[in-house]
Design a protein around this motif. Structure first.
Motif, PDB file in Angstrom:
ATOM      1  N   ILE A   1       0.831  -1.198   0.000  1.00 27.34           N
ATOM      2  CA  ILE A   1       0.000   0.000   0.000  1.00 27.34           C
ATOM      3  C   ILE A   1       0.867   1.249   0.000  1.00 27.34           C
ATOM      4  O   ILE A   1       0.638   2.192  -0.772  1.00 27.34           O
ATOM      5  N   ARG A   2       1.878   1.270   0.868  1.00 28.59           N
ATOM      6  CA  ARG A   2       2.766   2.429   0.949  1.00 28.59           C
ATOM      7  C   ARG A   2       3.475   2.678  -0.369  1.00 28.59           C
ATOM      8  O   ARG A   2       3.683   3.838  -0.777  1.00 28.59           O
ATOM      9  N   ALA A   3       3.828   1.615  -1.056  1.00 23.57           N
ATOM     10  CA  ALA A   3       4.639   1.759  -2.270  1.00 23.57           C
ATOM     11  C   ALA A   3       3.809   1.994  -3.527  1.00 23.57           C
ATOM     12  O   ALA A   3       4.255   2.701  -4.442  1.00 23.57           O
ATOM     13  N   GLU A   4       2.591   1.434  -3.593  1.00 25.77           N
ATOM     14  CA  GLU A   4       1.896   1.378  -4.876  1.00 25.77           C
ATOM     15  C   GLU A   4       0.525   2.045  -4.897  1.00 25.77           C
ATOM     16  O   GLU A   4      -0.066   2.188  -5.977  1.00 25.77           O
ATOM     17  N   TYR A   5      -0.014   2.429  -3.765  1.00 27.86           N
ATOM     18  CA  TYR A   5      -1.331   3.061  -3.788  1.00 27.86           C
ATOM     19  C   TYR A   5      -1.260   4.357  -4.594  1.00 27.86           C
ATOM     20  O   TYR A   5      -0.237   5.049  -4.605  1.00 27.86           O
ATOM     21  N   VAL A   6      -2.383   4.694  -5.257  1.00 30.09           N
ATOM     22  CA  VAL A   6      -2.386   5.783  -6.227  1.00 30.09           C
ATOM     23  C   VAL A   6      -1.946   7.115  -5.615  1.00 30.09           C
ATOM     24  O   VAL A   6      -1.314   7.934  -6.287  1.00 30.09           O
ATOM     25  N   ASP A   7      -2.273   7.356  -4.351  1.00 30.54           N
ATOM     26  CA  ASP A   7      -1.818   8.553  -3.639  1.00 30.54           C
ATOM     27  C   ASP A   7      -1.021   8.123  -2.416  1.00 30.54           C
ATOM     28  O   ASP A   7      -1.325   7.090  -1.807  1.00 30.54           O
ATOM     29  N   PRO A   8      -0.025   8.920  -2.023  1.00 29.48           N
ATOM     30  CA  PRO A   8       0.753   8.557  -0.832  1.00 29.48           C
ATOM     31  C   PRO A   8      -0.166   8.484   0.395  1.00 29.48           C
ATOM     32  O   PRO A   8      -0.842   9.455   0.733  1.00 29.48           O
ATOM     33  N   PRO A   9      -0.245   7.316   1.065  1.00 23.47           N
ATOM     34  CA  PRO A   9      -1.150   7.185   2.205  1.00 23.47           C
ATOM     35  C   PRO A   9      -0.531   7.738   3.487  1.00 23.47           C
ATOM     36  O   PRO A   9       0.677   7.944   3.583  1.00 23.47           O
ATOM     37  N   ASP A  10      -1.388   7.977   4.472  1.00 20.52           N
ATOM     38  CA  ASP A  10      -0.946   8.359   5.805  1.00 20.52           C
ATOM     39  C   ASP A  10      -0.706   7.065   6.580  1.00 20.52           C
ATOM     40  O   ASP A  10      -1.646   6.350   6.948  1.00 20.52           O
ATOM     41  N   GLU A  11       0.576   6.741   6.816  1.00 19.03           N
ATOM     42  CA  GLU A  11       0.906   5.453   7.443  1.00 19.03           C
ATOM     43  C   GLU A  11       0.274   5.302   8.833  1.00 19.03           C
ATOM     44  O   GLU A  11      -0.176   4.218   9.203  1.00 19.03           O
ATOM     45  N   GLN A  12       0.229   6.398   9.596  1.00 21.02           N
ATOM     46  CA  GLN A  12      -0.358   6.311  10.932  1.00 21.02           C
ATOM     47  C   GLN A  12      -1.838   5.966  10.860  1.00 21.02           C
ATOM     48  O   GLN A  12      -2.332   5.124  11.611  1.00 21.02           O
TER      49      GLN A  12
END
Length: 458
Positions: free
Chosen positions: A71-82
């Protein structure tokens, strides 16, 4: 009965309604066994499932890590890891039952204010009337009362910003805040040409959990929530009732627990004990020994004062958890007659476990049982006398809830009956239209008779 600090901390478990309600308190976990509490037979609990191989568990955790990284590497927008981690935690907890869950820091802080019954504010009870924020009454000895804000004042500005267009919750939220901070409240008062400005400093405000009224010779005590103010409110109400009657006991007491969503277990024990001189109030059973105990009432001056005063408890489909503990204890001990409709049916206990700066987790840790060993989980408490309200046409069909049994994923008990029909939560605004209240008053006054009142010891 007053619990020792250790016993009180062990009882600081929260009984919560489903979505939208946060009636809980931080509870240390684990705690030492409660002194004087009777440990229940562990064989009464279901056997635990066979533990999984640790290697299988670690493989599942590796799967979680792999998905998180993708998810962190490939999701269309940079996600909020927290937020991703918190969502995963929330999903894990909510998969257990409807009452377990994760509380982010802001929600945890709101929950602690809710259950403490105290917050930083001004001390104004308000309502929304035709889109305007109207003062119902200032609370005695608060910044609002001391400054001279009066009932029926219309609040038009907060710190120079108009409140028109705000919801009631939004306006209340703006008036609350850190203790010691200042706010300017502008009001319009009938009879005055110009608005009035009040410079107020927020202080600690205790929310009233208990109100009472005298209906002739009958005392009606309304307990709206089991916050930390519950028992002191009951104790104060009884004291005031006797003072209003020059020391003469009322002909009867009606304890109104309708639509009371519950709260703190220790407060339910205190409140039940106010009307009982001995015997069990509630039994709890969990996987660990300190969650399995019996809590008893003890004789004291308060229950002695009202020992001979007839008691009726009003319940309905919105009476849940701590309300059901009190109603069940008083019913089992034949101390009170229950009038109304079946209660919600929440028979589980939630511990609030602090996660430090990351908030808290709300985890179901025990089931509770009435003194006669009744579980009300997904079943509720049936009143001794069922009295229905006259529901206005616009509310008919929408005034009933199935309760706990209607919640997806609720805890089940093998072999135990569950309710399949709804119970009304409707309570008229006018006392004269309140069938349940008026029937209870007539019972105490002797204008109605029923074999269930007064209750008879077996």
């Amino acid at each position: 009965m007053r619990l020792s600090p250790l016993r009180a901390s062990a009882l600081a478990l929260a009984l919560l309604l489903p979505v939208g309600h946060s009636f809980a308190q931080q509870a240390p976990a684990p705690v030492d066994p409660v002194p004087g509490a009777e440990q229940l037979d562990p064989n009464m609990e279901m056997d635990a499932p066979t533990p999984r191989d640790p290697l299988e568990i670690y493989a599942d955790l590796n799967l979680f890590g792999e998905i998180f990284d993708r998810i962190r590497a490939e999701y269309v927008d940079p996600p909020d890891e927290q937020e991703l981690v918190r969502a995963a935690i929330q999903g894990m907890l909510t998969s257990l039952d409807p009452h377990s869950g994760y509380l982010p820091p802001a929600d945890y802080n709101d929950m602690r204010q809710d259950t403490s019954g105290e917050f930083g504010g001004l001390g104004i009870e308000v309502t929304m009337e035709e889109g305007v924020i109207k003062v119902v009454s200032p609370i005695d000895d608060t910044p609002a009362a001391n400054a001279g804000i009066m009932a029926n004042d219309l609040i038009v500005e907060l710190d120079g910003v108009q409140v028109q267009g705000l919801t009631l919750d939004e306006a209340v939220g703006k008036m609350r805040g850190p203790i010691g901070t200042d706010i300017k409240v502008t009001v319009i008062r009938e009879g005055l040409d110009k608005p009035l400005d009040f410079e107020l400093t927020r202080a600690t405000i205790a929310m009233r959990a208990v109100r009472y009224s005298l209906e002739g010779d009958v005392a009606v005590v309304r307990l709206s929530r089991f916050s930390e103010q519950a028992f002191v409110g009951i104790e104060g109400a009884i004291k005031d009732i006797f003072a209003d009657r020059d020391g003469v006991a009322p002909k009867g007491i009606i304890l109104d627990l309708r639509n009371n969503p519950g709260g703190l277990v220790d407060q339910s024990v205190y409140v039940a004990d106010a009307f009982l001189k001995q015997g069990a109030v509630v039994l709890t059973r969990g996987r660990v020994p300190e969650e399995s105990a019996r809590y008893d009432a003890q004789p004291d001056a308060l229950d002695a004062q009202i020992a001979d005063v007839p008691l009726i408890v009003l319940i309905n489909g919105g009476s849940a958890s701590a309300s059901e503990i009190v109603a069940g204890a008083l019913q089992d001990h034949k101390r009170a007659t229950l009038v109304g409709t079946r209660s919600f049916g929440k028979g589980s206990v939630q511990s609030i476990i602090s996660l430090g700066p990351d908030g808290a987790m709300r985890l179901t840790t025990a089931r509770y049982y009435t003194p006669n060993n009744r579980s009300i989980q997904a079943l509720g408490i049936t009143p001794d006398i069922e009295i229905l309200q006259d529901v206005p046409e616009e509310f008919q069909g929408r005034d009933e809830i199935i309760g706990e049994a209607g919640l997806a994923g609720h805890i089940t008990i093998e072999g135990q009956e569950e309710t399949t029909v709804g119970s009304s939560v409707y309570v008229p605004a006018e006392k004269a239209d309140d069938n349940q209240l008026q029937y209870a008053i007539r019972l105490i006054e002797g204008l109605e008779t029923n074999e269930a009142f007064p209750p008879k010891a077996e």
